[in-house]
Enzyme design. Structure first.
Site, PDB file in Angstrom:
ATOM      1  CB  CYS A  32      45.186 143.080  54.338  1.00  0.00           C
ATOM      2  SG  CYS A  32      46.781 143.908  54.474  1.00  0.00           S
ATOM      3  CG  HIS A  67      48.660 139.939  55.908  1.00  0.00           C
ATOM      4  ND1 HIS A  67      47.766 140.330  54.944  1.00  0.00           N
ATOM      5  CD2 HIS A  67      48.103 138.867  56.518  1.00  0.00           C
ATOM      6  CE1 HIS A  67      46.714 139.517  54.963  1.00  0.00           C
ATOM      7  NE2 HIS A  67      46.897 138.622  55.922  1.00  0.00           N
ATOM      8  CG  ASP A  78      44.699 136.262  56.959  1.00  0.00           C
ATOM      9  OD1 ASP A  78      44.287 137.040  56.070  1.00  0.00           O
ATOM     10  OD2 ASP A  78      45.866 135.821  56.993  1.00  0.00           O
TER      11      ASP A  78
END
Length: 169
Positions: free
Chosen positions: A18, A72, A88
């Site tokens: 991520c 994250h 996202d």
């Protein structure tokens, strides 16, 4: 609002990377909408126990699509006082999603969580992230050197100084 990323499928994405996915989003804004970069932020989500519950994630297995990750990273675009969008690439929510909807559906409420699952947020201007971020990907390797998840097909981001950019401050 500027449409920073016309299609989610056109964004650079590798599952379980991520922070690098968000780095690529920052690069894309810098390359195509440099005047908007000062309105962009990188949001790190973690906690001391490295157990961060997030709902509505594509990797989630149950009906609520809940995952618990060690951390994250998401991309935030805040162009106006009353408008803020979250991008996202791991979420099943729309791309982008307004911040209120994202928070409500992704984080739910701390009232239902044990303290070990409370989330901490660190917000970094995208300009600084592009300038300072580096990853040798060692956190994605097992002790024997094999990959936990396959890495992106581009070289590791090892030195921000080696990357050409036209960062607008």
């Amino acid at each position: 609002l500027v449409n920073l990323f016309p299609k989610q499928v056109d964004c650079s994405y590798v599952s379980c990377y991520c922070e690098e996915n968000v780095y690529k989003l920052c690069q894309d804004v810098n390359d195509h909408h440099s005047n908007e970069l000062s309105k962009c932020y990188v949001v790190f989500i973690s906690n001391t126990s490295r157990t961060v519950p997030l709902w509505r994630q594509r990797a989630g297995k149950d009906e609520d699509r809940l995952v618990i990750w060690d951390y994250h990273v998401i991309f935030m675009y805040h162009p106006e006082l009353e408008r803020c969008l979250i991008y996202d690439l791991d979420s099943e929510l729309p791309f982008p999603t307004y911040v209120h909807k994202y928070i409500t559906e992704t984080f739910r409420t701390d009232q239902i969580l044990k303290p070990d699952y409370f989330r901490f947020f660190r917000i970094i201007p995208a300009i600084e992230f592009l300038r300072d971020f580096a990853s040798d990907r060692r956190h994605m390797k097992r002790p024997d050197g094999s990959w936990i998840k396959p890495p992106p097909n581009y070289p590791a981001i090892t030195s921000a100084g080696n990357v050409k950019r036209k960062i607008v401050s």
